[in-house]
Structure formats: C-alpha cells, structure tokens
Design a protein around this motif. Sequence first.
Motif, PDB file in Angstrom:
ATOM      1  N   PHE A 235       0.808  -1.275  -0.112  1.00 24.75           N
ATOM      2  CA  PHE A 235       0.056   0.175  -0.247  1.00 24.75           C
ATOM      3  C   PHE A 235       0.997   1.210  -0.067  1.00 24.75           C
ATOM      4  O   PHE A 235       1.454   1.454   0.917  1.00 24.75           O
ATOM      5  CB  PHE A 235      -1.033  -0.069   1.318  1.00 24.75           C
ATOM      6  N   ARG A 236       1.217   1.708  -1.034  1.00 28.13           N
ATOM      7  CA  ARG A 236       2.006   2.947  -1.254  1.00 28.13           C
ATOM      8  C   ARG A 236       1.518   4.205  -1.708  1.00 28.13           C
ATOM      9  O   ARG A 236       0.620   4.441  -2.509  1.00 28.13           O
ATOM     10  CB  ARG A 236       2.938   2.731  -2.593  1.00 28.13           C
ATOM     11  N   GLU A 237       1.585   5.266  -0.791  1.00 29.73           N
ATOM     12  CA  GLU A 237       0.853   6.571  -1.002  1.00 29.73           C
ATOM     13  C   GLU A 237       1.960   7.474  -1.685  1.00 29.73           C
ATOM     14  O   GLU A 237       2.289   8.572  -1.172  1.00 29.73           O
ATOM     15  CB  GLU A 237       0.472   7.106   0.249  1.00 29.73           C
ATOM     16  N   ALA A 238       2.642   6.996  -2.561  1.00 29.45           N
ATOM     17  CA  ALA A 238       3.611   7.706  -3.245  1.00 29.45           C
ATOM     18  C   ALA A 238       3.775   7.610  -4.978  1.00 29.45           C
ATOM     19  O   ALA A 238       3.434   6.484  -5.376  1.00 29.45           O
ATOM     20  CB  ALA A 238       4.994   7.320  -2.637  1.00 29.45           C
ATOM     21  N   ALA A 239       4.451   8.420  -5.633  1.00 29.99           N
ATOM     22  CA  ALA A 239       4.661   8.116  -6.934  1.00 29.99           C
ATOM     23  C   ALA A 239       5.951   7.632  -7.075  1.00 29.99           C
ATOM     24  O   ALA A 239       6.773   7.708  -6.106  1.00 29.99           O
ATOM     25  CB  ALA A 239       4.484   9.455  -7.642  1.00 29.99           C
ATOM     26  N   LEU A 240       6.072   6.965  -8.275  1.00 31.88           N
ATOM     27  CA  LEU A 240       7.185   6.342  -8.412  1.00 31.88           C
ATOM     28  C   LEU A 240       8.084   6.928  -9.873  1.00 31.88           C
ATOM     29  O   LEU A 240       7.481   6.835 -10.989  1.00 31.88           O
ATOM     30  CB  LEU A 240       7.110   4.734  -8.989  1.00 31.88           C
ATOM     31  N   ILE A 241       9.274   7.508  -9.681  1.00 29.95           N
ATOM     32  CA  ILE A 241       9.794   7.951 -10.773  1.00 29.95           C
ATOM     33  C   ILE A 241      11.359   7.698 -10.901  1.00 29.95           C
ATOM     34  O   ILE A 241      12.063   7.938  -9.713  1.00 29.95           O
ATOM     35  CB  ILE A 241       9.745   9.530 -10.572  1.00 29.95           C
ATOM     36  N   ASP A 242      11.621   7.014 -11.725  1.00 36.14           N
ATOM     37  CA  ASP A 242      13.016   6.748 -11.954  1.00 36.14           C
ATOM     38  C   ASP A 242      13.768   5.805 -10.572  1.00 36.14           C
ATOM     39  O   ASP A 242      14.768   5.892 -10.232  1.00 36.14           O
ATOM     40  CB  ASP A 242      14.068   7.665 -12.098  1.00 36.14           C
ATOM     41  N   GLY A 243      12.632   5.042 -10.151  1.00 35.51           N
ATOM     42  CA  GLY A 243      13.284   4.029  -9.076  1.00 35.51           C
ATOM     43  C   GLY A 243      12.958   4.764  -7.566  1.00 35.51           C
ATOM     44  O   GLY A 243      13.254   4.109  -6.591  1.00 35.51           O
ATOM     45  N   ASP A 244      12.501   6.239  -7.591  1.00 39.49           N
ATOM     46  CA  ASP A 244      12.182   6.755  -6.275  1.00 39.49           C
ATOM     47  C   ASP A 244      10.992   6.791  -6.046  1.00 39.49           C
ATOM     48  O   ASP A 244      10.193   7.186  -7.043  1.00 39.49           O
ATOM     49  CB  ASP A 244      13.184   8.235  -6.484  1.00 39.49           C
ATOM     50  N   TRP A 245      10.501   6.385  -4.784  1.00 39.26           N
ATOM     51  CA  TRP A 245       9.058   6.697  -4.234  1.00 39.26           C
ATOM     52  C   TRP A 245       9.218   8.004  -3.640  1.00 39.26           C
ATOM     53  O   TRP A 245       9.736   8.519  -2.773  1.00 39.26           O
ATOM     54  CB  TRP A 245       8.642   5.586  -3.405  1.00 39.26           C
ATOM     55  N   ILE A 246       8.289   8.957  -4.357  1.00 39.38           N
ATOM     56  CA  ILE A 246       8.133  10.269  -3.813  1.00 39.38           C
ATOM     57  C   ILE A 246       6.494  10.449  -3.015  1.00 39.38           C
ATOM     58  O   ILE A 246       5.685  10.473  -3.441  1.00 39.38           O
ATOM     59  CB  ILE A 246       8.021  11.269  -4.956  1.00 39.38           C
ATOM     60  N   ALA A 247       6.706  10.517  -1.705  1.00 38.35           N
ATOM     61  CA  ALA A 247       5.694  10.523  -0.826  1.00 38.35           C
ATOM     62  C   ALA A 247       5.265  11.955  -0.585  1.00 38.35           C
ATOM     63  O   ALA A 247       6.195  12.669   0.160  1.00 38.35           O
ATOM     64  CB  ALA A 247       5.611   9.760   0.391  1.00 38.35           C
ATOM     65  N   ARG A 248       3.916  12.525  -0.806  1.00 36.62           N
ATOM     66  CA  ARG A 248       3.570  13.958  -0.676  1.00 36.62           C
ATOM     67  C   ARG A 248       2.350  13.718  -0.528  1.00 36.62           C
ATOM     68  O   ARG A 248       1.309  13.451  -1.376  1.00 36.62           O
ATOM     69  CB  ARG A 248       3.806  15.107  -1.656  1.00 36.62           C
ATOM     70  N   ALA A 249       1.611  13.933   0.866  1.00 33.24           N
ATOM     71  CA  ALA A 249       0.083  13.943   0.877  1.00 33.24           C
ATOM     72  C   ALA A 249      -0.573  15.211   0.558  1.00 33.24           C
ATOM     73  O   ALA A 249      -1.295  16.031   1.102  1.00 33.24           O
ATOM     74  CB  ALA A 249       0.035  13.856   2.403  1.00 33.24           C
ATOM     75  N   ASP A 250      -0.626  15.280  -0.909  1.00 35.04           N
ATOM     76  CA  ASP A 250      -1.101  16.572  -1.665  1.00 35.04           C
ATOM     77  C   ASP A 250      -2.655  16.327  -1.865  1.00 35.04           C
ATOM     78  O   ASP A 250      -3.491  17.466  -1.676  1.00 35.04           O
ATOM     79  CB  ASP A 250      -0.765  16.730  -3.121  1.00 35.04           C
ATOM     80  N   MET A 251      -3.003  15.217  -1.934  1.00 29.44           N
ATOM     81  CA  MET A 251      -4.508  15.008  -2.394  1.00 29.44           C
ATOM     82  C   MET A 251      -5.029  13.657  -1.824  1.00 29.44           C
ATOM     83  O   MET A 251      -4.145  12.515  -1.426  1.00 29.44           O
ATOM     84  CB  MET A 251      -4.538  14.693  -3.865  1.00 29.44           C
ATOM     85  N   ASP A 252      -6.290  13.592  -1.478  1.00 27.68           N
ATOM     86  CA  ASP A 252      -6.809  12.481  -0.701  1.00 27.68           C
ATOM     87  C   ASP A 252      -7.455  11.619  -1.591  1.00 27.68           C
ATOM     88  O   ASP A 252      -7.828  11.936  -2.812  1.00 27.68           O
ATOM     89  CB  ASP A 252      -8.288  13.015   0.218  1.00 27.68           C
TER      90      ASP A 252
ATOM     91  N   ASP B 130       0.526  14.838  -5.994  1.00 25.00           N
ATOM     92  CA  ASP B 130      -0.066  15.774  -6.949  1.00 25.00           C
ATOM     93  C   ASP B 130       1.080  16.305  -8.007  1.00 25.00           C
ATOM     94  O   ASP B 130       1.782  17.072  -7.575  1.00 25.00           O
ATOM     95  CB  ASP B 130      -1.010  17.172  -6.435  1.00 25.00           C
ATOM     96  N   CYS B 131       1.326  15.158  -8.875  1.00 20.22           N
ATOM     97  CA  CYS B 131       2.699  15.202  -9.537  1.00 20.22           C
ATOM     98  C   CYS B 131       2.815  16.514 -10.320  1.00 20.22           C
ATOM     99  O   CYS B 131       1.606  16.733 -11.093  1.00 20.22           O
ATOM    100  CB  CYS B 131       2.905  14.141 -10.422  1.00 20.22           C
ATOM    101  N   THR B 132       3.686  17.122 -10.559  1.00 20.78           N
ATOM    102  CA  THR B 132       3.768  18.565 -11.367  1.00 20.78           C
ATOM    103  C   THR B 132       4.338  18.156 -12.783  1.00 20.78           C
ATOM    104  O   THR B 132       4.519  16.950 -13.084  1.00 20.78           O
ATOM    105  CB  THR B 132       4.864  19.314 -10.740  1.00 20.78           C
TER     106      THR B 132
END
Length: 479
Positions: A9-26, A41-43
């Motif tokens: 259960f991952r609340e993070a985006a995956l970019i180039d092997g890095d998990w980016i966790a930011r609680a921007d949106m529900d 909320d990926c830019t």
Amino acid sequence: MQLTDKELFREAALIDGDWIARADMDVINPATSTVLGTMPDCTAAETEAAIAAAETAMVGWKARTHAERADLLMAWYDLMLEHADDLAQILTAEQGKPLAEAKGEILYGASFVRWFAEEARRINGHIIPSPVKGKKIFAMKEPVGVCAIITPWNFPNAMITRKVAPGLAAGCTMVIKPSDFTPYSALALGVLAERAGIPKGVLNILTGRPEVIGATLTASPTVRKLSFTGSTRVGALLAEQCAPTLKKMSLELGGNAPFIVFDDADLDAAVEGAMVSKFRNGGQTCVCANRILVQSGIHDAFVAALAAKVDALRVGPGTEADTTIGPMINAAAIAKITTHIEDALSKGAERATVARNLTEQYADPVVLTGATTEMRLASEETFGPVAPIFKFETEEEALAIANGTPFGLAAYFYTTNMARAFRFGEALEVGLVGLNTGAVSHAEAPFGGVKSSGLGREGAQEGIEEYLETKAFHFGGLD
Ligand SMILES: NC(=O)C1=CN([C@@H]2O[C@H](COP(=O)(O)OP(=O)(O)OC[C@H]3O[C@@H](n4cnc5c(N)ncnc54)[C@H](O)[C@@H]3O)[C@@H](O)[C@H]2O)C=CC1
Ligand SMILES: O=C(O)[C@H](O)CS(=O)(=O)O
C-alpha cells in the motif's frame, strides 16, 4: 484493510526508481466516503522527469533479449499471484467492487502479464524475397519507444497490465497515470515490478491532477505512444493533444452494448448472460449490456426471470462476503444513474423490481420495462446497475436499434438459430460479439471497439503490435 504485506500500500509516486511521498491529495473509499489515503499531486516537472527516466531506461531495456524480458514478466506474474489477496483488498478499498470480483480482476490482470511474457518470445520479423538481384529484405519488429499509459478507475489493476505487459514485452518503457480515484492498485503493481527485477525507470507511475500530467505527456515528442482507456470524451481530447507529435495511439473508449434476446433463445442462459454482462462491477464496465432488447414472444418470461435475479442481488460494502453489488465510484456516478432512471420513468418506463432503501454510496439495481429509444439511457452509457428492457418484433428492428448509436464496442445476442447467429453477428457494428455468452473478456482474444468506442486492440497477438514498429531493412550490394 488487513494486508499481509503492508509495503504494497504505497501513497507515493514512482519516478526513476524513487518513491515520492507527498500527501497532496486525498483518495476516498467509495463504500464509506471517508479518506482511504493520500497521493502526491505530480507536477509538470515531475512528469518530464518520469519521461526522461523512461527514455534513459529504454536503452538497456530494449537491449535485453526477448527471453530476458519474458523471464522478468513471468517473475512479475508470479508475484501478482503470490500477493493476489492483498492486491484484491487494495482494489476493493479504492474502487469498491466485491472482494470476490476484485480477486477475479487480479487474476484477469495477471493473465495479461503471462500472455505477453509468452508473446515476448514470438516477436518475429520476416524475410521478404527481393524483387531484384543482390538484395535481401528484412521486415524487423522494433519497440515503438516511451509510452504514456492512462487508465480508468473501474478496473484499476487489469487496465494497467493489459497495456503495460505488451509494452514491456516489446521492449518499451512506460509512464503510467492511473485514475486519481484509484491510484493504489497501480502503485502496488509498481512495488511488485521492482521486486521482480524490472529495472528502475522502465516503469514510472504518476499520481495527481490528470489535466496537468496528461498535457505534459501528450505534448512530449519523447513519448511515442499513448494507450488510453476511459471515456470517449477524454479519449478524443487526448488524441487531439497527441496530434502535433503524431503518437501511435490505442484508445479503448465508451460503449453502449445492446443485449438481444430472440424468441428462440435458451431463456435460462439468456437471463444468466444478462446478469453477467449487466451487473459485473455493478454495471461499471465499458462492455456492460446498456440496452436489453427482448423479442415479444419471450419478453414476459424473460422480464419475470431477470427481475427475480435482480431482486436477489445483495447491495453493500465490497468487504462483506455476501455482497454482489458494491458502491458506485462517487456521487457523480450516482447522479448520472439516477438521472437516467428518472428520465426513463418520466417517459413511460416502469420498475419491474422492488426499490431498495440505500445510503448515498449505492445505486439501486433495477429492471425497467417499456424502455424506448427516446430515453437518455438508450443513447448514453449509464455505467451503473440499470437494466432497461426494450421490446421488439423483428430481427431487422433489433439490428437497427443495436447499431443505432455512435458506439461500437460490445454486443450480445441469444438465439439457437445458427443461420441467424452468423447473419446477425456479422451485421453488428462492434468490435466484440457475445453469442449465447455474456463474457467477452479474455487475454487470448482481441479487445476493442469501432466507431466512437476507440482505436486498436488489446490482448491476443494483436495487442503486442500496438507497441511495435516494423522496419524494412534493405540489404544491398550482395551481387
Ligand atoms: N473501452 C474500454 O475498455 C473502457 C471504457 N471506459 C469508459 O470510461 C468511462 C468511465 O471511466 P472513467 O475513468 O470515468 O473515464 P475518464 O475518461 O473520465 O478517465 C479515464 C482516465 O483519464 C484520465 N483523465 C481524465 N481527464 C483527463 C485529461 N484531461 N487529461 C489526461 N487524463 C485525463 C482520468 O484521470 C483517468 O485516469 C466510461 O465512459 C466507460 O465506458 C472505461 C473503462 C474501459
Ligand atoms: O474497463 C473496462 O470496462 C474493461 O475494458 C472491461 S473488461 O476488459 O474487464 O471486460
């Protein structure tokens, strides 16, 4: 959720092997309307970073042998089966479908990974007899490149694997944007892809506002392919946004499936088929029967039998064992369904089922008789548990109604007359026909529509061609 492996259960985006966790949106649990989790909320910049990662990873991934890619896909498949129960719980929590259906989707989704692991080893080109001396001509199959994958909320696992598996098999790399309503199934697949050994950057997953991510993906000349599943409205918008960079496109769009029952049909089989086609995922599938056409001689018996089955449906949270119809995805979906029912009743339709008293998250499964082509549910996709019955007299009348919409995804009909089976089946303007069956979705068969239901096919041998280009290699100077 009672996950065995909470890492899934991952609340993070995956970019180039890095998990980016930011609680921007529900992210909302549709059964309770409460917050299930959050997501970044990926830019546009993060979208560009994901595209760049996929481009870099493409060099190594394309260079792998087909057998190596096949083995990595099979490792991913094995992990999906090993973690199927956790994946099903995550799916039900974010999408709402009953757990048994969610487990079925996990196995259906995994079947695409196995199918394309096997297909990976059969991406053969061919040698063409040269028309001139001293030359050899080779037709070579090559991966199309970096792919943008945009998927809907109704099958948040299978719509990812139905696109990603053939792309990875072909040697492509991916930037995936799951629905903002259901990100967690895709992210769990990302966790398992890492564990399977699929290298970083090959598969990137972005969450957040679709317009921002979509605009960046479609404008990028590095992205050579868009595969989209969702509404015709959004599909057409994305196709327009892709036009300046002329991307290869697969579009699996909306439907308005007719389900036709002739007098000579096997009544019990037709009723069972209607239940499968109409009420799977609470009616929230693009291939659901949206209009049920019944010939006058069998009409009353069919309505009585179908209404009894619908009255027996159990509406409730997908986590409850006896639930057969879960919550709808959100309030907008409920509003559309309610509008269609009220419009039909106002134009003469009648309920043939008993009305239930339900909370706001649920739509009341209903059979409506006296449906006509004047009603909104005849020309618009309801995407809910509504079974409108249209009575007809002749085969010609049924065909005109069936083909009388801009859509052409699926159609179903029940008859024991074999001459009619071929005559009518070939006259239907759709990509998928179910004759005496309500199920048309298997990895082995090509899936897709015509007219406003989309472009291209997914699954089967056709599915991998969507991720390949053919290069004609003329080898001269051999005389
Ligand atoms: N033909 C098929 O296989 C399928 C068709 N559908 C159709 O999709 C609809 C229901 O699914 P939804 O997810 O509500 O469809 P939708 O079209 O609203 O969303 C589908 C995906 O597109 C994204 N999206 C929405 N607007 C976007 C934009 N401007 N730029 C980039 N991405 C954007 C969403 O975030 C989601 O990931 C129904 O019409 C249904 O028939 C759904 C599933 C399968
Ligand atoms: O998203 C959908 O509706 C799917 O394409 C339908 S199926 O492939 O699961 O039948």
